[in-house]
Design a protein around this motif. Structure first.
Motif, PDB file in Angstrom:
ATOM      1  N   ASP A 160       0.868  -1.177   0.000  1.00  0.00           N
ATOM      2  CA  ASP A 160       0.000   0.000   0.000  1.00  0.00           C
ATOM      3  C   ASP A 160       0.904   1.226   0.000  1.00  0.00           C
ATOM      4  OD1 ASP A 160      -2.218   1.658   0.050  1.00  0.00           O
ATOM      5  OD2 ASP A 160      -2.391   1.585   2.237  1.00  0.00           O
ATOM      6  N   TYR A 197      -7.801   1.896   9.644  1.00  0.00           N
ATOM      7  CA  TYR A 197      -7.059   1.594   8.415  1.00  0.00           C
ATOM      8  C   TYR A 197      -6.944   0.080   8.234  1.00  0.00           C
ATOM      9  CZ  TYR A 197      -2.972   0.719   5.476  1.00  0.00           C
ATOM     10  OH  TYR A 197      -2.122   0.228   4.514  1.00  0.00           O
ATOM     11  N   PRO A 251      -0.744   5.005   2.384  1.00  0.00           N
ATOM     12  CA  PRO A 251      -1.745   4.673   3.396  1.00  0.00           C
ATOM     13  C   PRO A 251      -2.403   5.925   3.972  1.00  0.00           C
ATOM     14  CG  PRO A 251       0.436   4.543   4.337  1.00  0.00           C
ATOM     15  CD  PRO A 251       0.617   4.813   2.862  1.00  0.00           C
ATOM     16  N   MET A 262      -8.544  -1.955   5.159  1.00  0.00           N
ATOM     17  CA  MET A 262      -7.642  -2.569   4.184  1.00  0.00           C
ATOM     18  C   MET A 262      -7.763  -4.092   4.182  1.00  0.00           C
ATOM     19  SD  MET A 262      -6.206  -0.340   2.360  1.00  0.00           S
ATOM     20  CE  MET A 262      -4.896  -1.273   1.587  1.00  0.00           C
ATOM     21  N   ARG A 267      -3.144   4.676   9.054  1.00  0.00           N
ATOM     22  CA  ARG A 267      -2.277   3.675   9.684  1.00  0.00           C
ATOM     23  C   ARG A 267      -2.706   3.374  11.108  1.00  0.00           C
ATOM     24  NH1 ARG A 267       3.798   5.045   8.672  1.00  0.00           N
ATOM     25  NH2 ARG A 267       4.019   2.921   9.438  1.00  0.00           N
ATOM     26  N   HIS A 306       4.760   0.204   2.960  1.00  0.00           N
ATOM     27  CA  HIS A 306       4.500   1.494   2.320  1.00  0.00           C
ATOM     28  C   HIS A 306       5.786   1.984   1.661  1.00  0.00           C
ATOM     29  CE1 HIS A 306       1.007   0.995   4.789  1.00  0.00           C
ATOM     30  NE2 HIS A 306       1.698   1.183   5.900  1.00  0.00           N
TER      31      HIS A 306
END
Length: 145
Positions: free
Chosen positions: A39, A49, A42, A53, A45, A71
């Protein structure tokens, strides 16, 4: 003009039929790696999240116990498979030379059936991956550096 393209189209179609099955499988494993662990940008986080996700990426039937999202850019992650940003680690893995921003989502709660609840832990660390044909196909989540 159209008749001149006929043989070229035939050669192209026949060429698709002889694509090595392992190449198609490797592409599938790389795409699966990206779906589960990549990802680039993001948002948040945090726990929300993770819950969003994990659901969006299809990791909640049943609830996956632990999953880490990396990330960074695809090219920087792929570079771990080369000497540019990676070095051998153990028998079949490579460790990144640089740290990546990561978010680890851990399942909290008793049931492994949805709705799944996750606790987020964000940080920065080197990552360990398995590579095939120059692409990452597995993230080792058991080792933290």
């Amino acid at each position: 003009m159209v008749m001149g393209l006929g043989p070229l189209v035939l050669i192209f179609v026949l060429g698709l039929g002889v694509t090595p099955p392992t190449l198609a499988q490797d592409d599938y494993r790389y795409i699966r790696f990206l779906t589960q662990h990549y990802d680039a940008n993001p948002t948040g986080r945090n726990d929300r999240y993770c819950e969003t996700m994990m659901r969006r990426r299809g990791l909640t039937s049943p609830c996956k116990d632990t999953n880490t999202f990396v990330h960074g850019t695809k090219s920087s992650i792929k570079a771990i498979c080369e000497d540019k940003n990676g070095e051998p680690y153990g028998a079949n893995f490579r460790i990144s030379k640089s740290a990546f921003q990561v978010t680890t989502c851990k399942h909290v709660g008793g049931s492994s059936r949805p709705p799944c609840r996750y606790r987020a832990t964000s940080g920065s660390r080197k990552i360990i991956i398995a590579c095939e044909n120059g692409s990452p196909v597995h993230l080792d989540e058991s080792v933290f550096h």
